[in-house]
Write a protein that holds these residues in place. Structure first.
Motif, PDB file in Angstrom:
ATOM      1  N   SER A 176      23.125  69.704  15.507  1.00 51.15           N
ATOM      2  CA  SER A 176      24.542  69.801  15.161  1.00 51.15           C
ATOM      3  C   SER A 176      24.839  69.136  13.820  1.00 51.15           C
ATOM      4  O   SER A 176      25.671  69.612  13.046  1.00 51.15           O
ATOM      5  CB  SER A 176      25.405  69.156  16.253  1.00 51.15           C
ATOM      6  N   ALA A 211      23.438  71.288  10.794  1.00 50.60           N
ATOM      7  CA  ALA A 211      23.962  72.649  10.618  1.00 50.60           C
ATOM      8  C   ALA A 211      25.283  72.673   9.863  1.00 50.60           C
ATOM      9  O   ALA A 211      26.155  71.824  10.093  1.00 50.60           O
ATOM     10  CB  ALA A 211      24.159  73.301  11.985  1.00 50.60           C
ATOM     11  N   ARG A 263      27.050  76.387  13.139  1.00 48.31           N
ATOM     12  CA  ARG A 263      26.592  75.282  13.968  1.00 48.31           C
ATOM     13  C   ARG A 263      26.275  75.722  15.387  1.00 48.31           C
ATOM     14  O   ARG A 263      25.319  75.253  16.006  1.00 48.31           O
ATOM     15  CB  ARG A 263      27.648  74.162  13.992  1.00 48.31           C
ATOM     16  N   ASN A 278      22.609  75.029  16.896  1.00 45.02           N
ATOM     17  CA  ASN A 278      22.465  74.122  18.024  1.00 45.02           C
ATOM     18  C   ASN A 278      21.793  74.806  19.208  1.00 45.02           C
ATOM     19  O   ASN A 278      21.055  74.173  19.970  1.00 45.02           O
ATOM     20  CB  ASN A 278      23.836  73.579  18.441  1.00 45.02           C
ATOM     21  N   GLU A 280      29.021  68.368  19.493  1.00 45.03           N
ATOM     22  CA  GLU A 280      29.850  68.583  18.310  1.00 45.03           C
ATOM     23  C   GLU A 280      31.220  67.921  18.384  1.00 45.03           C
ATOM     24  O   GLU A 280      31.931  67.859  17.377  1.00 45.03           O
ATOM     25  CB  GLU A 280      30.023  70.086  18.043  1.00 45.03           C
TER      26      GLU A 280
END
Length: 513
Positions: free
Chosen positions: A161, A164, A169, A173, A414
């Motif tokens: 995470s 990215a 993302r 992930n 995240e």
């Protein structure tokens, strides 16, 4: 826009982020995602090994005897043995304890250090399991595997995470979930092959777990640390250097400034675990650290992953057919992960949770009705019914594999701010492993006593968790990871905990949280 103790400029800088997809970035993420294969291989291999006669005869002779007596019968209770299920669940009890040590290392030494520690522990556990002579060696080996999983599951989702760009993302992930699914699939095919090798095929199944551990360790030696972690450790020059290489551009001023702001807030936090329980962090705690990791296990999916061969044998499938059927479900899991990677950043997290949840509810009801009508009379199920069961289980796996499977790791990784990120991820892994262990330990005895009703229980739980997502989870797709806190301030429910007005003068100063 103020909030979360961060610089007010943060909400205005996201549009300035620039990035290119570089080979450096791709290779780093692929290597880190190998950590998921440790988790996946163990998920897939355990059920196959516990259905092998050679393994049962050595370690669980009572189960082996019962199995032989009921070989041609369908029986909900054929594998009901708490020591046998402890073989599976001990790993997850060890993982939930080790994740707190992993949090300390992840925060102070970096994500890379935790990944390396996880690989070493998993390797030692695999060796001990393959060489086991008694149940004590078996359980100790499983605990070492659990420590490895605790470290890797804590660090890898964070690593992916943080590396990215916001717009991709979700897909990045989910390399963790894809790697997990590939591990499950490989384990199923390994079990299918080694079941024919007597009397030591089960040792080979358990020993092959050293392969992903070695790959993860060797690859981990060459991994760069994440820019977020380097900033957190005060290594600013190195952090900017890595950020430029990962993003493929020198124009990283806006993103780097946001990392600095997040790090300044993080340094003000002396006890991240205590901070996680503060009022303004309530949504991350409730959604990310508790509800989603618990719900991920309460879908009932891991019951299928753990015990697919055992379930299929209990349903009257032969040993080879059971392993083959579980391999099919493993393949469905990989396909689902690829679907999720391709579309999660387009359609969003909520859409996948809710659409797949509806499918999973229907499958659980269909499975329960089929078993209620056709199963448990002590005779082999008709071939057509057996095929139908495999098909609906595959539909369930496809639904889970694009929703609660990958998103159960993506969303928690995240939504935490940097100052509580490693602590939050530790609680995520801990809660996940508590419920994983409970499901592993209790599923077979529940199957024995509740019979087909266990699947209705899982269906009811999926209804509850779908309502939870609908009401309380805002959409996080393409939102920069250090700006997700803004979503809570605008949410109909969470704003009462997170808005600057609710958190008073301290947040308005923008100095401390």
């Amino acid at each position: 826009m103020a909030g979360g103790g961060f610089d007010d400029k943060r909400g205005a800088r996201a549009h300035l982020y620039e990035y290119k997809i570089t080979s450096y970035f791709v290779c780093s993420c692929i290597v880190a995602a190998t950590g998921g294969s440790l988790f996946g291989y163990d998920l897939g291999v355990s059920g196959g090994v516990t259905s092998m006669d050679d393994f049962l005869e050595i370690f669980f002779p009572n189960v082996f005897k019962r199995k032989q007596e009921h070989l041609q019968e369908t029986d909900y209770c054929k594998y009901d043995n708490q020591i046998l299920t402890l073989f599976t669940s001990s790993l997850y009890f060890a993982a939930l304890i080790s994740t707190f040590g992993a949090s300390h290392i992840t925060r102070n030494k970096g994500r890379k250090a935790s990944i390396l520690c996880g690989a070493v522990s998993f390797f030692l556990g695999a060796v001990l399991n393959a060489a086991a002579k008694n149940i004590a060696m078996l359980i100790i080996g499983r605990c070492l595997l659990g420590v490895g999983i605790g470290f890797s599951n804590q660090a890898v989702p964070l690593y992916l995470s943080e590396m990215a760009p916001a717009k991709i993302r979700g897909a990045v992930n989910q390399l963790f979930q894809l790697s997990t699914c590939i591990g499950v699939l490989i384990a199923n095919f390994v079990n299918y092959a080694t079941a024919k090798i007597h009397p030591w095929g089960w040792r080979l199944s358990l020993g092959i777990a050293t392969v992903p551990a070695v790959l993860m360790f060797v690859g981990g030696l060459f991994l760069p640390e994440t820019p977020n972690s380097l900033v957190e450790q005060g290594k600013l020059e190195k952090a900017r250097e890595v950020l430029e290489k990962v993003r493929g551009t020198t124009k990283v001023d806006a993103e780097f400034a946001d990392l600095i702001d997040a790090s300044n807030a993080a340094r003000a936090i002396k006890n991240p675990f205590r901070n996680l329980f503060e009022r303004k962090n309530r949504p991350q705690l409730v959604i990310g650290a508790i509800a989603i990791p618990a719900f991920q296990q309460l879908t009932g999916m891991n019951s299928i992953l753990f015990y697919a061969p055992v379930i299929f044998q209990s349903l009257g499938f032969g040993s080879g057919a059971a392993l083959y059927s579980s391999a099919i479900t493993g393949g469905a899991l990989v396909v689902a992960a690829l679907i999720s990677m391709a579309f999660v950043d387009k359609f969003g997290r909520r859409a996948f949770f809710l659409e797949a949840g509806a499918e999973m509810i229907c499958v659980m009801v269909a499975l329960a009705i089929t078993l209620a009508l056709k199963f448990g009379q002590g005779v082999i199920l008709p071939k057509g019914i057996g095929i139908f069961l495999v098909i609906i289980i595959c539909i369930f796996v496809l639904a889970y594999g694009r929703s609660w499977g990958p998103l159960g790791w993506l969303v928690p990784s995240e939504i935490f701010p940097l100052e509580t990120r490693s602590a939050g991820q530790s609680i995520v892994v801990c809660v996940n492993m508590i419920f994983t262990a409970l499901i592993a330990q209790c599923f077979l005895v529940s199957l024995c006593h509740l019979k087909y009703g266990i699947f209705l229980v899982f269906g009811g739980l999926i209804i509850i968790m779908s309502c939870f997502i609908f009401l309380l989870l805002p959409e996080t797709k393409q939102v920069p990871i250090e700006e997700i806190y803004l979503l809570w301030e605008k949410h109909w429910f969470w704003k009462r905990y997170c808005s600057p007005e609710e958190n008073g003068i301290e947040l308005k100063k923008g100095e401390k949280v």
